[in-house]
Design an enzyme around this catalytic site. Structure first.
Site, PDB file in Angstrom:
ATOM      1  N   GLU A 120       1.002  -1.748   0.048  1.00 61.01           N
ATOM      2  CA  GLU A 120       0.163   0.091  -0.414  1.00 61.01           C
ATOM      3  C   GLU A 120       1.171   1.327   0.315  1.00 61.01           C
ATOM      4  OE1 GLU A 120      -0.537  -2.772   1.748  1.00 61.01           O
ATOM      5  OE2 GLU A 120      -1.998  -3.408   2.603  1.00 61.01           O
TER       6      GLU A 120
ATOM      7  N   SER B 131      17.812 -43.754 -11.906  1.00 69.54           N
ATOM      8  CA  SER B 131      16.381 -42.585 -11.905  1.00 69.54           C
ATOM      9  C   SER B 131      17.229 -41.094 -12.449  1.00 69.54           C
ATOM     10  CB  SER B 131      15.977 -42.346  -9.837  1.00 69.54           C
ATOM     11  OG  SER B 131      17.304 -41.690  -9.194  1.00 69.54           O
TER      12      SER B 131
ATOM     13  N   THR C 204      16.490 -41.075   1.088  1.00 68.90           N
ATOM     14  CA  THR C 204      16.766 -40.517  -0.131  1.00 68.90           C
ATOM     15  C   THR C 204      17.895 -40.031   0.289  1.00 68.90           C
ATOM     16  OG1 THR C 204      14.588 -39.773  -0.538  1.00 68.90           O
ATOM     17  CG2 THR C 204      16.811 -38.291  -1.041  1.00 68.90           C
TER      18      THR C 204
ATOM     19  N   LEU D 272      21.432 -30.518  -1.374  1.00 67.40           N
ATOM     20  CA  LEU D 272      19.821 -30.241  -1.255  1.00 67.40           C
ATOM     21  C   LEU D 272      20.924 -28.521  -1.395  1.00 67.40           C
ATOM     22  CD1 LEU D 272      18.582 -32.002   1.019  1.00 67.40           C
ATOM     23  CD2 LEU D 272      17.164 -32.020  -1.218  1.00 67.40           C
TER      24      LEU D 272
ATOM     25  N   SER E  30      14.037 -40.649  11.246  1.00 67.88           N
ATOM     26  CA  SER E  30      13.863 -40.991  12.524  1.00 67.88           C
ATOM     27  C   SER E  30      15.280 -41.725  13.591  1.00 67.88           C
ATOM     28  CB  SER E  30      12.859 -42.154  12.947  1.00 67.88           C
ATOM     29  OG  SER E  30      11.598 -41.855  12.676  1.00 67.88           O
TER      30      SER E  30
ATOM     31  N   GLU F 192      11.126 -33.015  -0.843  1.00 68.90           N
ATOM     32  CA  GLU F 192      11.141 -34.197  -2.171  1.00 68.90           C
ATOM     33  C   GLU F 192      11.366 -35.118  -1.904  1.00 68.90           C
ATOM     34  OE1 GLU F 192      13.894 -32.151  -4.408  1.00 68.90           O
ATOM     35  OE2 GLU F 192      13.961 -30.238  -4.224  1.00 68.90           O
TER      36      GLU F 192
HETATM   37  C1  AOF Z   1       3.737  -7.275   4.795  1.00 69.85           C
HETATM   38  N1  AOF Z   1       3.242  -7.106   3.179  1.00 69.85           N
HETATM   39  O1  AOF Z   1       2.483  -5.007   1.805  1.00 69.85           O
HETATM   40  C2  AOF Z   1       1.213  -6.187   3.745  1.00 69.85           C
HETATM   41  C3  AOF Z   1       1.861  -6.250   5.188  1.00 69.85           C
HETATM   42  O2  AOF Z   1       6.867  -7.569   9.632  1.00 69.85           O
HETATM   43  P1  AOF Z   1       6.122  -6.007   9.231  1.00 69.85           P
HETATM   44  O3  AOF Z   1       6.180  -4.694   9.746  1.00 69.85           O
HETATM   45  O4  AOF Z   1       6.305  -5.621   7.652  1.00 69.85           O
HETATM   46  O5  AOF Z   1       4.262  -6.520   9.123  1.00 69.85           O
HETATM   47  C4  AOF Z   1       4.116  -7.544   8.384  1.00 69.85           C
HETATM   48  C5  AOF Z   1       3.441  -7.560   9.047  1.00 69.85           C
HETATM   49  O6  AOF Z   1       2.043  -7.196   7.804  1.00 69.85           O
HETATM   50  C6  AOF Z   1       2.538  -9.284   8.055  1.00 69.85           C
HETATM   51  O7  AOF Z   1       2.569 -10.503   8.889  1.00 69.85           O
HETATM   52  C7  AOF Z   1       1.000  -9.403   7.281  1.00 69.85           C
HETATM   53  O8  AOF Z   1       0.265  -9.252   8.903  1.00 69.85           O
HETATM   54  C8  AOF Z   1       0.450  -7.457   7.282  1.00 69.85           C
HETATM   55  N2  AOF Z   1       0.106  -7.014   5.594  1.00 69.85           N
HETATM   56  N3  AOF Z   1       2.329  -6.952   5.145  1.00 69.85           N
HETATM   57  O9  AOF Z   1       4.727  -7.773   4.550  1.00 69.85           O
HETATM   58  C9  AOF Z   1       2.910  -6.188   2.838  1.00 69.85           C
HETATM   59  N4  AOF Z   1       0.029  -5.058   3.809  1.00 69.85           N
HETATM   60 ZN    ZN Z   2       0.928  -2.817   6.118  1.00 68.13          ZN
END
Ligand code: AOF
Ligand code: ZN
Length: 349
Positions: A57, A173, A201, A209, A230, A281
């Site tokens: 945003e 394989s 594996t 990996l 295990s 995997e």
């Molecule tokens: C994002 N990107 O565009 C939106 C998010 O650790 P922060 O401050 O970056 O917050 C992360 C949290 O914010 C994320 O877990 C989610 O719940 C919310 N929205 N997060 O990383 C974004 N809009």
């Molecule tokens: Zn946000």
């Protein structure tokens, strides 16, 4: 809830933008945002590139500048209402004078949720779509599933023959799938934060990996390597123990449930350590046990144009004994890689 034509188009674009954060945004969600003028033209867009960086945003708002005043914001995930590594997006939208917000998916993380209510209380028109089969849900399935279940999203990936074999009767394989498929697997490995295999594996193939660049050198950001072992049979000199990446050997002694590793407990521990996407995997026994326990979220099969008719099957030893108990899956995508077909199925509805 109905979107007008401009908003529907903006949502398609927002999902596309969200997808650009695949791999880099972890452990955060992938999020896309599009801003529309009152007349319906695109005035700003953005996506969440990496954890710790600005949210989608905020990127879209700075892209739009003054044109954000009176605009409609179309976002793939509910705007956050918390101060985490960055400030709350709900406030940023409000401060910029956005008039309407279209939210595709509610945020399942309680600490950040509430942007919808906050914006409504402040007088902004908010439309919530919340369709569990939407493209916005699918693009962010890794983070959404991990957050809802408090364990990483699990993708089971395999290269198989038409008859679902991963090795011939004599054990050979290499290579079932095409170079194009193998390149796609490398891309996939670079987008996850964890790779998981069973000790069988490790003993059979001694895999490294690791994620490698075009010259075969290990890249800087390596996924964690997890071996489900295990009895603790991973040899001291096994390649998965080398210094190229971190490794967790999960034994019954540490993650025990009697003599067997409790894989659900391992997954919860991985989540606690910040892991969100496990690429499973194999081998066939581990994958089948995890499927039976409901611990596989997605199946990704690269089907090569070969028929063996004997040899090891991709899955084996399931508790499923009758057709009515089969695990239902939904086909999500079909893509071609050279002569192979890649099938993507989701397991949880
Ligand atoms: C994002 N990107 O565009 C939106 C998010 O650790 P922060 O401050 O970056 O917050 C992360 C949290 O914010 C994320 O877990 C989610 O719940 C919310 N929205 N997060 O990383 C974004 N809009
Ligand atoms: Zn946000």
């Amino acid at each position: 809830m109905t979107l007008n034509e401009a908003e529907s188009g903006a949502l398609v674009r927002a999902v596309q933008l969200a997808g650009l954060g695949a791999g880099t945004a972890l452990p955060n969600p992938v999020v896309g945002c599009v801003l529309l003028s009152p007349a319906g033209s695109l005035v700003g867009e953005g996506f969440h590139h990496r954890a710790g960086g600005p949210h989608a945003e905020v990127v879209a708002l700075s892209d739009a500048g003054d044109a954000a005043l009176g605009a409609t914001a179309v976002v793939t995930l509910e705007p956050c209402n918390h101060t985490g590594r960055t400030g709350p997006c709900s406030r940023a939208l409000l401060a910029a004078g956005v008039a309407k917000v279209v939210v595709a998916v509610r945020d399942p993380w309680p600490a950040a949720a509430g942007g919808v209510e906050m914006l409504r209380e402040a007088g902004v028109e908010v439309v919530v779509i919340s369709d569990s089969h939407s493209a916005a849900e699918d693009v962010n399935r890794v983070w959404l599933t991990a957050t809802r279940l408090a364990r990483p999203f699990v993708t089971f990936k395999a290269g198989v023959t038409i008859d679902g074999r991963v090795a011939a009767a004599d054990g050979t394989s290499r290579w079932i799938t095409s170079p194009e498929s193998r390149a796609d697997v490398h891309r996939l490995r670079s987008e996850v934060d964890t790779m998981m295999v069973g000790v069988g594996t490790v003993l059979a193939d001694d895999p490294l990996l690791t994620v490698r660049d075009a010259e075969g050198r290990p890249v800087v950001r390596q996924p964690l390597r997890v071996v489900i072992d295990s009895p603790g049979r991973t040899p001291a000199e096994a390649k998965v123990r080398n210094a190229d990446a971190e490794t967790l050997i999960a034994t019954a002694a540490e993650f025990g449930n009697g003599s067997r590793v409790d894989v659900a407990a391992v997954l919860h521990e991985l989540y606690r350590r910040g892991r969100r996407h496990v690429l499973l995997e194999g081998g066939p026994r581990l994958a089948t046990a995890m499927l039976d326990e409901g611990l596989v979220d997605e199946i990704l099969f690269y089907v090569a144009p070969l028929v063996l008719g004997s040899g090891r099957s991709v899955l084996d030893g399931s508790a499923v004994g009758t057709l009515a108990d089969a695990h239902p899956a939904q086909l999500r995508a079909v893509d071609r890689f050279g002569p192979d077909v890649r099938l993507r199925y989701s397991l949880q509805p």
